[in-house]
Design a protein around this motif. Structure first.
Motif, PDB file in Angstrom:
ATOM      1  N   PHE A  63       0.843  -1.206   0.000  1.00  0.00           N
ATOM      2  CA  PHE A  63       0.000   0.000   0.000  1.00  0.00           C
ATOM      3  C   PHE A  63       0.876   1.253   0.000  1.00  0.00           C
ATOM      4  O   PHE A  63       0.606   2.224  -0.715  1.00  0.00           O
ATOM      5  N   ALA A  64       1.949   1.204   0.786  1.00  0.00           N
ATOM      6  CA  ALA A  64       2.864   2.353   0.853  1.00  0.00           C
ATOM      7  C   ALA A  64       3.478   2.615  -0.523  1.00  0.00           C
ATOM      8  O   ALA A  64       3.535   3.764  -0.981  1.00  0.00           O
ATOM      9  N   LEU A  65       3.900   1.552  -1.193  1.00  0.00           N
ATOM     10  CA  LEU A  65       4.511   1.731  -2.517  1.00  0.00           C
ATOM     11  C   LEU A  65       3.486   2.295  -3.496  1.00  0.00           C
ATOM     12  O   LEU A  65       3.794   3.186  -4.297  1.00  0.00           O
ATOM     13  N   ASN A  66       2.269   1.791  -3.397  1.00  0.00           N
ATOM     14  CA  ASN A  66       1.181   2.304  -4.243  1.00  0.00           C
ATOM     15  C   ASN A  66       0.996   3.815  -4.038  1.00  0.00           C
ATOM     16  O   ASN A  66       0.876   4.583  -4.994  1.00  0.00           O
ATOM     17  N   GLN A  67       1.021   4.231  -2.781  1.00  0.00           N
ATOM     18  CA  GLN A  67       0.860   5.659  -2.470  1.00  0.00           C
ATOM     19  C   GLN A  67       2.021   6.480  -3.026  1.00  0.00           C
ATOM     20  O   GLN A  67       1.831   7.577  -3.534  1.00  0.00           O
ATOM     21  N   LEU A  68       3.229   5.941  -2.910  1.00  0.00           N
ATOM     22  CA  LEU A  68       4.409   6.653  -3.429  1.00  0.00           C
ATOM     23  C   LEU A  68       4.311   6.791  -4.947  1.00  0.00           C
ATOM     24  O   LEU A  68       4.528   7.871  -5.501  1.00  0.00           O
ATOM     25  N   ILE A  69       3.967   5.687  -5.602  1.00  0.00           N
ATOM     26  CA  ILE A  69       3.916   5.697  -7.077  1.00  0.00           C
ATOM     27  C   ILE A  69       2.834   6.655  -7.574  1.00  0.00           C
ATOM     28  O   ILE A  69       3.023   7.357  -8.568  1.00  0.00           O
ATOM     29  N   LYS A  72       1.382  12.867  -6.469  1.00  0.00           N
ATOM     30  CA  LYS A  72       1.819  13.931  -7.393  1.00  0.00           C
ATOM     31  C   LYS A  72       3.286  14.230  -7.119  1.00  0.00           C
ATOM     32  O   LYS A  72       4.059  14.476  -8.016  1.00  0.00           O
ATOM     33  N   LYS A  73       3.627  14.210  -5.827  1.00  0.00           N
ATOM     34  CA  LYS A  73       5.007  14.488  -5.454  1.00  0.00           C
ATOM     35  C   LYS A  73       5.352  13.668  -4.206  1.00  0.00           C
ATOM     36  O   LYS A  73       4.591  13.689  -3.227  1.00  0.00           O
ATOM     37  N   CYS A  74       6.448  12.943  -4.264  1.00  0.00           N
ATOM     38  CA  CYS A  74       6.837  12.175  -3.080  1.00  0.00           C
ATOM     39  C   CYS A  74       8.344  12.258  -2.893  1.00  0.00           C
ATOM     40  O   CYS A  74       9.073  12.706  -3.790  1.00  0.00           O
ATOM     41  N   VAL A  75       8.796  11.836  -1.725  1.00  0.00           N
ATOM     42  CA  VAL A  75      10.228  11.883  -1.417  1.00  0.00           C
ATOM     43  C   VAL A  75      10.563  10.754  -0.447  1.00  0.00           C
ATOM     44  O   VAL A  75       9.707  10.318   0.324  1.00  0.00           O
ATOM     45  N   ILE A  76      11.803  10.282  -0.543  1.00  0.00           N
ATOM     46  CA  ILE A  76      12.287   9.285   0.417  1.00  0.00           C
ATOM     47  C   ILE A  76      13.307   9.979   1.319  1.00  0.00           C
ATOM     48  O   ILE A  76      14.315  10.504   0.842  1.00  0.00           O
ATOM     49  N   SER A  77      13.011  10.013   2.614  1.00  0.00           N
ATOM     50  CA  SER A  77      13.890  10.686   3.573  1.00  0.00           C
ATOM     51  C   SER A  77      14.893   9.660   4.114  1.00  0.00           C
ATOM     52  O   SER A  77      14.517   8.547   4.491  1.00  0.00           O
ATOM     53  N   LEU A  78      16.152  10.039   4.147  1.00  0.00           N
ATOM     54  CA  LEU A  78      17.189   9.087   4.569  1.00  0.00           C
ATOM     55  C   LEU A  78      17.956   9.612   5.772  1.00  0.00           C
ATOM     56  O   LEU A  78      18.432  10.752   5.763  1.00  0.00           O
ATOM     57  N   ASN A  79      18.101   8.762   6.792  1.00  0.00           N
ATOM     58  CA  ASN A  79      18.958   9.131   7.924  1.00  0.00           C
ATOM     59  C   ASN A  79      20.184   8.213   7.931  1.00  0.00           C
ATOM     60  O   ASN A  79      20.418   7.465   6.965  1.00  0.00           O
ATOM     61  N   ILE A 157      10.895  17.239   1.282  1.00  0.00           N
ATOM     62  CA  ILE A 157       9.952  16.950   2.364  1.00  0.00           C
ATOM     63  C   ILE A 157       8.854  18.014   2.463  1.00  0.00           C
ATOM     64  O   ILE A 157       7.667  17.689   2.594  1.00  0.00           O
ATOM     65  N   PHE A 158       9.236  19.284   2.357  1.00  0.00           N
ATOM     66  CA  PHE A 158       8.257  20.346   2.611  1.00  0.00           C
ATOM     67  C   PHE A 158       7.076  20.283   1.641  1.00  0.00           C
ATOM     68  O   PHE A 158       5.927  20.459   2.042  1.00  0.00           O
ATOM     69  N   SER A 159       7.350  20.029   0.367  1.00  0.00           N
ATOM     70  CA  SER A 159       6.259  20.125  -0.620  1.00  0.00           C
ATOM     71  C   SER A 159       5.718  18.770  -1.066  1.00  0.00           C
ATOM     72  O   SER A 159       4.831  18.715  -1.919  1.00  0.00           O
ATOM     73  N   SER A 160       6.217  17.680  -0.517  1.00  0.00           N
ATOM     74  CA  SER A 160       5.745  16.363  -0.973  1.00  0.00           C
ATOM     75  C   SER A 160       4.476  15.961  -0.235  1.00  0.00           C
ATOM     76  O   SER A 160       4.372  16.168   0.966  1.00  0.00           O
ATOM     77  N   GLU A 161       3.556  15.354  -0.981  1.00  0.00           N
ATOM     78  CA  GLU A 161       2.310  14.926  -0.303  1.00  0.00           C
ATOM     79  C   GLU A 161       2.487  13.546   0.333  1.00  0.00           C
ATOM     80  O   GLU A 161       1.798  13.217   1.300  1.00  0.00           O
ATOM     81  N   VAL A 162       3.387  12.735  -0.240  1.00  0.00           N
ATOM     82  CA  VAL A 162       3.651  11.410   0.350  1.00  0.00           C
ATOM     83  C   VAL A 162       5.136  11.337   0.673  1.00  0.00           C
ATOM     84  O   VAL A 162       5.981  11.711  -0.141  1.00  0.00           O
ATOM     85  N   ILE A 163       5.442  10.851   1.873  1.00  0.00           N
ATOM     86  CA  ILE A 163       6.846  10.830   2.278  1.00  0.00           C
ATOM     87  C   ILE A 163       7.170   9.533   3.021  1.00  0.00           C
ATOM     88  O   ILE A 163       6.428   9.126   3.912  1.00  0.00           O
ATOM     89  N   LEU A 164       8.231   8.894   2.555  1.00  0.00           N
ATOM     90  CA  LEU A 164       8.706   7.674   3.218  1.00  0.00           C
ATOM     91  C   LEU A 164       9.819   8.078   4.180  1.00  0.00           C
ATOM     92  O   LEU A 164      10.868   8.577   3.754  1.00  0.00           O
ATOM     93  N   VAL A 165       9.569   7.915   5.476  1.00  0.00           N
ATOM     94  CA  VAL A 165      10.547   8.320   6.496  1.00  0.00           C
ATOM     95  C   VAL A 165      10.841   7.141   7.427  1.00  0.00           C
ATOM     96  O   VAL A 165      10.273   7.042   8.512  1.00  0.00           O
ATOM     97  N   PRO A 166      11.748   6.257   7.000  1.00  0.00           N
ATOM     98  CA  PRO A 166      12.043   5.107   7.859  1.00  0.00           C
ATOM     99  C   PRO A 166      12.690   5.548   9.171  1.00  0.00           C
ATOM    100  O   PRO A 166      13.387   6.566   9.210  1.00  0.00           O
TER     101      PRO A 166
END
Ligand code: PTJ
Length: 254
Positions: A63-69, A72-79, A157-166
């Protein structure tokens, strides 16, 4: 992997390999001082999950991948930890779904930022990827947070509607949800504040999640469209899984 000596037949091979990856990353200056403590907490929960992707986590991953794909705009946050354990796979995912990655760390120092950004650039070069790597020049703030952890990039991060933040911090997760974003968290601890605050919680180990997502993309698999998705149920199922497997294994009469 360079000086890693463990035999793949060792029952704890995967766990030893991850520890080694973190040791190497620490030597390079990529990790926070408490990174190994955070990893140890994760390992303890992973033990309870049987060190495997449980069915509810796989559904949340799809479901998460579906949302990312479909965003309109998404980002992967990396620490630090995420880059050390799954940097290559997450960069390949970003390339496949055509989104940027943003280095966004909890314990922010210029030295760590530099090493992490350079490490991700080297992944771009090594694998012939062209992923946009954000984070060097944060130009926005996450409302409701104070100090360096509020910093982020307008274009990420600021403008993305979907964000993956592990492995996200609870406060920041809450602040991102308050901005109206779909926040996807990966956390082995289903009880953490991040797990409970997120829009989609994947209770699984980050390198397994990244590999699962990559294989869903490569196989062009049909993804769970999340109809009637309830995140609280996903979390309940992971707790139930732990309780049931322990009670079966040790014949507990609960
Ligand atoms: O690189 P930075 O500065 O952003 O710092 C990263 C850490 C992880 C050190 C920082 O965010 C931190 O202190 O995190 P916490 O608050 O200890 O939370 C980490 C959560 O991630 C815990 O709930 C762990 O159970 C979970 N966790 C640890 N390792 C993994 C994990 N979840 C999934 N996969 C893992 N490998």
């Amino acid at each position: 992997m360079d000086d890693f000596a463990a035999d793949p037949s060792h029952p704890r091979y995967q766990s030893l390999l991850k520890r080694h990856q973190l040791e190497k990353a620490a030597e390079k200056g990529m990790l926070a001082g408490s990174a190994l403590i955070a990893h140890g907490r994760g390992e303890a929960y992973d033990y309870l999950l049987g060190e495997q992707t449980i069915p509810s986590a796989m559904l949340a991953t799809e479901f998460a991948l579906n949302q990312l794909i479909n965003a309109k705009k998404c980002v992967i946050s990396l620490n630090g930890n995420t880059t050390a354990l799954a940097g290559i796979e997450l960069m390949k995912i970003a390339s496949a779904i055509d989104c940027p990655v943003e280095v966004n760390i909890f314990y922010r120092t210029p030295e760590r930022m530099k090493v992490l950004l350079e490490h991700l650039e080297s992944i771009n070069e090594k694998f012939g990827l062209n992923v946009k790597i954000l984070g060097a020049n944060p130009d926005s703030l996450i409302p409701g947070l104070e100090g360096p952890r509020a910093k982020c990039c307008k274009d990420g991060i600021f403008s993305s509607e979907v964000i993956l933040v592990p492995l996200e911090d609870g406060d920041r997760c809450e602040a991102l949800v308050a901005m109206g974003k779909t926040v996807i968290v990966v956390d082995l601890n289903p009880l953490s504040r991040s797990s409970r605050m997120a829009s989609i919680t994947i209770v699984d180990e980050i390198s397994r999640v990244a590999r699962n997502m990559l294989s869903l993309i490569e196989n062009d698999d049909q993804l769970n469209d999340g109809e009637n998705y309830e995140n609280a149920k996903t979390i309940q199922k992971s707790i139930l899984y732990i309780t049931k497997s322990l009670s079966e294994k040790y014949d507990l009469q609960i």
